[in-house]
Design a protein around this motif. Structure first.
Motif, PDB file in Angstrom:
ATOM      1  N   PRO A 317       4.430 142.229-112.880  1.00  0.00           N
ATOM      2  CA  PRO A 317       5.801 141.702-112.808  1.00  0.00           C
ATOM      3  C   PRO A 317       6.835 142.786-112.570  1.00  0.00           C
ATOM      4  CG  PRO A 317       4.967 141.616-115.055  1.00  0.00           C
ATOM      5  CD  PRO A 317       3.823 141.947-114.189  1.00  0.00           C
ATOM      6  N   LEU A 318       6.632 143.984-113.135  1.00  0.00           N
ATOM      7  CA  LEU A 318       7.602 145.052-112.906  1.00  0.00           C
ATOM      8  C   LEU A 318       7.550 145.541-111.464  1.00  0.00           C
ATOM      9  CD1 LEU A 318       7.306 147.131-116.205  1.00  0.00           C
ATOM     10  CD2 LEU A 318       9.070 145.471-115.565  1.00  0.00           C
ATOM     11  N   THR A 319       6.342 145.570-110.878  1.00  0.00           N
ATOM     12  CA  THR A 319       6.237 145.941-109.462  1.00  0.00           C
ATOM     13  C   THR A 319       6.939 144.920-108.580  1.00  0.00           C
ATOM     14  OG1 THR A 319       4.127 147.055-109.875  1.00  0.00           O
ATOM     15  CG2 THR A 319       4.612 146.452-107.608  1.00  0.00           C
ATOM     16  N   SER A 320       6.735 143.632-108.875  1.00  0.00           N
ATOM     17  CA  SER A 320       7.411 142.582-108.117  1.00  0.00           C
ATOM     18  C   SER A 320       8.919 142.690-108.272  1.00  0.00           C
ATOM     19  CB  SER A 320       6.929 141.210-108.586  1.00  0.00           C
ATOM     20  OG  SER A 320       5.544 141.062-108.379  1.00  0.00           O
ATOM     21  N   LEU A 321       9.364 142.952-109.511  1.00  0.00           N
ATOM     22  CA  LEU A 321      10.798 143.105-109.771  1.00  0.00           C
ATOM     23  C   LEU A 321      11.382 144.213-108.899  1.00  0.00           C
ATOM     24  CD1 LEU A 321      13.382 142.571-111.425  1.00  0.00           C
ATOM     25  CD2 LEU A 321      12.475 144.131-113.161  1.00  0.00           C
ATOM     26  N   ALA A 322      10.711 145.346-108.865  1.00  0.00           N
ATOM     27  CA  ALA A 322      11.198 146.471-108.059  1.00  0.00           C
ATOM     28  C   ALA A 322      11.207 146.124-106.577  1.00  0.00           C
ATOM     29  CB  ALA A 322      10.329 147.699-108.314  1.00  0.00           C
ATOM     30  N   ASN A 323      10.170 145.414-106.099  1.00  0.00           N
ATOM     31  CA  ASN A 323      10.097 145.055-104.682  1.00  0.00           C
ATOM     32  C   ASN A 323      11.233 144.111-104.298  1.00  0.00           C
ATOM     33  OD1 ASN A 323       7.849 146.629-104.247  1.00  0.00           O
ATOM     34  ND2 ASN A 323       6.384 144.928-104.597  1.00  0.00           N
ATOM     35  N   PHE A 324      11.499 143.105-105.157  1.00  0.00           N
ATOM     36  CA  PHE A 324      12.570 142.163-104.850  1.00  0.00           C
ATOM     37  C   PHE A 324      13.939 142.847-104.824  1.00  0.00           C
ATOM     38  CE2 PHE A 324       9.574 138.786-106.516  1.00  0.00           C
ATOM     39  CZ  PHE A 324       9.348 138.237-105.269  1.00  0.00           C
ATOM     40  N   ILE A 325      14.171 143.748-105.773  1.00  0.00           N
ATOM     41  CA  ILE A 325      15.462 144.449-105.822  1.00  0.00           C
ATOM     42  C   ILE A 325      15.627 145.345-104.598  1.00  0.00           C
ATOM     43  CG2 ILE A 325      16.791 146.174-107.083  1.00  0.00           C
ATOM     44  CD1 ILE A 325      15.702 144.990-109.659  1.00  0.00           C
ATOM     45  N   ARG A 326      14.538 146.053-104.214  1.00  0.00           N
ATOM     46  CA  ARG A 326      14.625 146.900-103.022  1.00  0.00           C
ATOM     47  C   ARG A 326      14.880 146.072-101.768  1.00  0.00           C
ATOM     48  NH1 ARG A 326      10.478 150.105-105.517  1.00  0.00           N
ATOM     49  NH2 ARG A 326       8.880 148.801-104.497  1.00  0.00           N
ATOM     50  N   GLY A 327      14.213 144.888-101.704  1.00  0.00           N
ATOM     51  CA  GLY A 327      14.442 144.017-100.551  1.00  0.00           C
ATOM     52  C   GLY A 327      15.866 143.520-100.490  1.00  0.00           C
ATOM     53  N   LEU A 344      20.120 136.046-102.306  1.00  0.00           N
ATOM     54  CA  LEU A 344      20.132 135.253-103.539  1.00  0.00           C
ATOM     55  C   LEU A 344      18.714 134.910-103.983  1.00  0.00           C
ATOM     56  CD1 LEU A 344      23.148 132.828-102.895  1.00  0.00           C
ATOM     57  CD2 LEU A 344      23.036 134.799-104.442  1.00  0.00           C
ATOM     58  N   MET A 345      17.860 134.563-103.002  1.00  0.00           N
ATOM     59  CA  MET A 345      16.464 134.237-103.349  1.00  0.00           C
ATOM     60  C   MET A 345      15.761 135.465-103.936  1.00  0.00           C
ATOM     61  SD  MET A 345      15.333 131.888-100.088  1.00  0.00           S
ATOM     62  CE  MET A 345      13.652 131.899-100.667  1.00  0.00           C
ATOM     63  N   ALA A 346      16.006 136.630-103.341  1.00  0.00           N
ATOM     64  CA  ALA A 346      15.371 137.850-103.853  1.00  0.00           C
ATOM     65  C   ALA A 346      15.855 138.169-105.253  1.00  0.00           C
ATOM     66  CB  ALA A 346      15.656 139.019-102.909  1.00  0.00           C
ATOM     67  N   ALA A 350      13.693 138.346-108.629  1.00  0.00           N
ATOM     68  CA  ALA A 350      13.701 139.526-109.497  1.00  0.00           C
ATOM     69  C   ALA A 350      13.976 139.143-110.934  1.00  0.00           C
ATOM     70  CB  ALA A 350      14.745 140.524-108.999  1.00  0.00           C
ATOM     71  N   ALA A 351      14.928 138.215-111.137  1.00  0.00           N
ATOM     72  CA  ALA A 351      15.222 137.755-112.495  1.00  0.00           C
ATOM     73  C   ALA A 351      14.012 137.081-113.116  1.00  0.00           C
ATOM     74  CB  ALA A 351      16.417 136.806-112.466  1.00  0.00           C
ATOM     75  N   SER A 389      -0.836 131.761-107.220  1.00  0.00           N
ATOM     76  CA  SER A 389       0.437 132.103-106.576  1.00  0.00           C
ATOM     77  C   SER A 389       0.820 133.546-106.870  1.00  0.00           C
ATOM     78  CB  SER A 389       1.538 131.153-107.056  1.00  0.00           C
ATOM     79  OG  SER A 389       1.209 129.803-106.756  1.00  0.00           O
ATOM     80  N   LEU A 390       0.668 133.983-108.129  1.00  0.00           N
ATOM     81  CA  LEU A 390       1.002 135.359-108.466  1.00  0.00           C
ATOM     82  C   LEU A 390       0.065 136.340-107.778  1.00  0.00           C
ATOM     83  CD1 LEU A 390       1.740 134.949-112.278  1.00  0.00           C
ATOM     84  CD2 LEU A 390       3.400 135.438-110.467  1.00  0.00           C
ATOM     85  N   THR A 391      -1.196 135.980-107.642  1.00  0.00           N
ATOM     86  CA  THR A 391      -2.153 136.846-106.966  1.00  0.00           C
ATOM     87  C   THR A 391      -1.799 136.999-105.497  1.00  0.00           C
ATOM     88  OG1 THR A 391      -3.893 136.132-108.477  1.00  0.00           O
ATOM     89  CG2 THR A 391      -4.596 137.220-106.462  1.00  0.00           C
ATOM     90  N   CYS A 392      -1.357 135.900-104.859  1.00  0.00           N
ATOM     91  CA  CYS A 392      -1.023 135.942-103.434  1.00  0.00           C
ATOM     92  C   CYS A 392       0.229 136.774-103.163  1.00  0.00           C
ATOM     93  CB  CYS A 392      -0.815 134.521-102.894  1.00  0.00           C
ATOM     94  SG  CYS A 392      -2.337 133.531-102.906  1.00  0.00           S
ATOM     95  N   LEU A 393       1.106 136.962-104.171  1.00  0.00           N
ATOM     96  CA  LEU A 393       2.286 137.790-104.005  1.00  0.00           C
ATOM     97  C   LEU A 393       1.940 139.269-103.966  1.00  0.00           C
ATOM     98  CD1 LEU A 393       4.859 136.021-106.373  1.00  0.00           C
ATOM     99  CD2 LEU A 393       4.882 136.058-103.863  1.00  0.00           C
TER     100      LEU A 393
END
Length: 534
Positions: A317-327, A344-346, A350-351, A389-393
């Motif tokens: 989740p922290l990796t995803s959070l960082a990726n969304f914020i960078r995007g 807004l979606m990103a 992230a939230a 779904s989380l695995t596919c992300l």
């Protein structure tokens, strides 16, 4: 010429009196009495299993009772002179001959135990006891003696000695001190080891019960005495107390004993064993100290494991959070108004990832503290689909085909939503990593009902476990991945077992790995069954 005892001296006296002119009737009565006495003599000799004999001054047999011939199956002439030695056991023959020769050279009495061969070829123990006597007519001295059958006594004594030897050996092996107290005389008898236990010289040790009572620690006397008096009849008495050594120090001892009682139940004798508990107590203290050290080590290990678990589970989740914020930041720098919705979606994603990380921390804390979490009915298909779904992300997904059987819709299990999703997610991630080099990689999720449980099967077509044993994969910090932490499957096992289920792994015969876990099943409500049927 064979010689034997023929009767008593009273027979000669009766015949002399008859020659002196006494009546024939009186002579007949005396002869009859003599015959009866002679018969009684023979009976006494036979019933006591004794054989009388007479030997000359040099020890040569000159007369022996006929019973010798009956027992030995030989003629009486075979016993005359020194021929009797041929019937003596070969191991006893030389000793008997030497002892007999030494006695005839100046002794007045002779006793020797030996074995004699019987008529059936067996040997029996006899005691030869003889004394020298001097005839009144002044002729050379002679020996008169008895051969007494002591075979049963000898064998019983040998058995008792062997038993005592075994008893002493057992006492030495156990290092116990055997003791006995005669409660009538108040005398105490201890085994030889008591000197090494307490250090007293043999001369210092007495049989007085008061002497031994003085050696018991003053604080233990009343308790020991009360324990002894309260011991029920027929049961073993066991009591720990301290005894004073010769140097003044006290050693911890344990006494185990059996109390013998008379018909009225009164204790008359106590027999037991005394064991030194000093080494045992020292060992127990070492074990307790090691246990405390192990508890401290376990606490440190638990803290390290918790830290590793949190690191492992928070990574995604922290990796995803960082990726969304960078995007989102990248889109903002572009300054394209059309990217507003994407930003807004990103930010929403992230939230969500941040909330997911917080939830994992909370659930991990509950799990490690053996809490049950928020248990409720959880649908298997929903938990598996969320994990898919989380695995596919994940960027390492590599387009693996994760197929979830529709039958999972039909089963609810007792569990926590986050923990259930975590089980599927950890197994999916491990499978995806193992399928990197597999053509047409796929993961199949199926379910079967087993009474009050359901069994979920997650199988892949990868390389399997390699050289690792499946049962060892669930141990903490055990991994087959080059950069793995080795906690994913350990966490799965902890979650599943905390919910009352079980998990295992197996190698597929056709290739690939399979994980199977069971969960308590929740029966659907009747209205839900009708809706499903409709």
């Amino acid at each position: 010429m064979e010689a034997q005892l023929t009767g008593w001296n009273g027979g000669e006296t009766a015949r002399a009196n008859s020659r002196d002119g006494e009546s024939v009737g009186q002579d007949s009565i005396l002869l009859q009495n003599c015959a009866e006495l002679d018969e009684l003599y023979r009976f006494t000799i036979r019933i006591n299993r004794q054989i009388p004999f007479i030997a000359d001054e040099h020890g040569a047999v000159i007369s022996i009772a006929p019973l010798w011939g009956e027992w030995c199956g030989a003629r009486l002439s075979d016993a005359m002179g020194y021929k009797f030695l041929s019937r003596i056991h070969p191991e006893d023959r030389a000793g008997l001959a030497d002892a007999w020769a030494n006695a005839t050279r100046g002794a007045e009495a002779y006793v020797y135990d030996h074995r004699t061969r019987m008529a059936d070829g067996s040997y029996r123990w006899f005691r030869c006891a003889a004394e020298k006597y001097y005839p009144e007519d002044g002729t050379a001295p002679r020996w008169r003696g008895l051969l007494s059958d002591i075979d049963e006594l000898f064998r019983a004594r040998a058995a008792a000695q062997a038993s005592e030897a075994r008893f002493r050996t057992a006492a030495l092996a156990t290092r116990d001190v055997i003791w006995e107290v005669d409660l009538q005389t108040r005398l105490v008898t201890f085994g030889d080891l008591i000197t090494s236990f307490l250090g007293y010289d043999v001369e210092e040790i007495t049989s007085s019960a008061s002497w031994w009572r003085e050696k018991i620690h003053p604080d233990d006397i009343a308790r020991t005495s009360a324990s002894f008096c309260a011991c029920p009849a027929g049961e073993r008495w066991v009591c720990d107390f301290r005894l004073r050594r010769v140097d003044g120090d006290y050693v911890h001892m344990q006494s185990r004993a059996f109390i013998a009682r008379d018909a009225t139940g009164r204790a008359i004798r106590v027999t037991g064993a005394l064991a030194d508990l000093t080494e045992e107590r020292a060992t127990r203290q070492r074990i307790e100290r090691l246990q405390l050290e192990m508890v401290d080590s376990s606490r440190l290990g638990a803290a390290a494991a918790l830290s590793a678990m949190l690191s492992h589970e928070l990574n995604q989740p922290l990796t995803s959070l960082a990726n969304f914020i960078r995007g989102a930041r990248r889109l903002l720098h572009q300054g394209n108004p059309a990217s507003h919705d994407s930003i807004l979606m990103a930010m929403d994603a992230a939230a969500t990832s941040a909330l997911e990380a917080g939830t994992i921390v909370h659930r991990m804390s509950e799990l490690v503290s053996q809490g049950e979490g928020r248990l409720s009915a959880q649908n298997l298909w929903e938990a598996a689909n969320d994990a898919r779904s989380l695995t596919c992300l994940d960027t390492a997904w590599n387009n693996v085909d994760i197929a979830i059987a529709p039958e999972l819709h039909d089963f609810d299990v007792i569990g926590d939503r986050i923990q259930m999703r975590q089980v599927f997610l950890n197994i999916f991630r491990n499978a995806v990593d193992a399928l990197r080099a597999t053509r047409e990689p796929m993961i199949r999720v199926t379910v079967t009902a087993a009474q009050e449980f359901v069994e979920v099967t997650i199988a892949d077509n990868g390389p399997g476990f390699g050289g690792s044993k499946p049962e060892g994969l669930f141990a903490p910090f055990v991994t087959t991945k080059p950069n793995g932490v080795g906690l994913g499957l350990s966490i799965c096992q902890m979650i599943i077992e905390s919910l009352g289920g079980g998990i295992r792994a197996q190698q597929n015969p056709e290739g690939g790995a399979t994980f199977l876990f069971t969960m308590p099943r929740v029966e659907p409500e009747p209205q839900n069954r009708q809706t499903a049927a409709g």
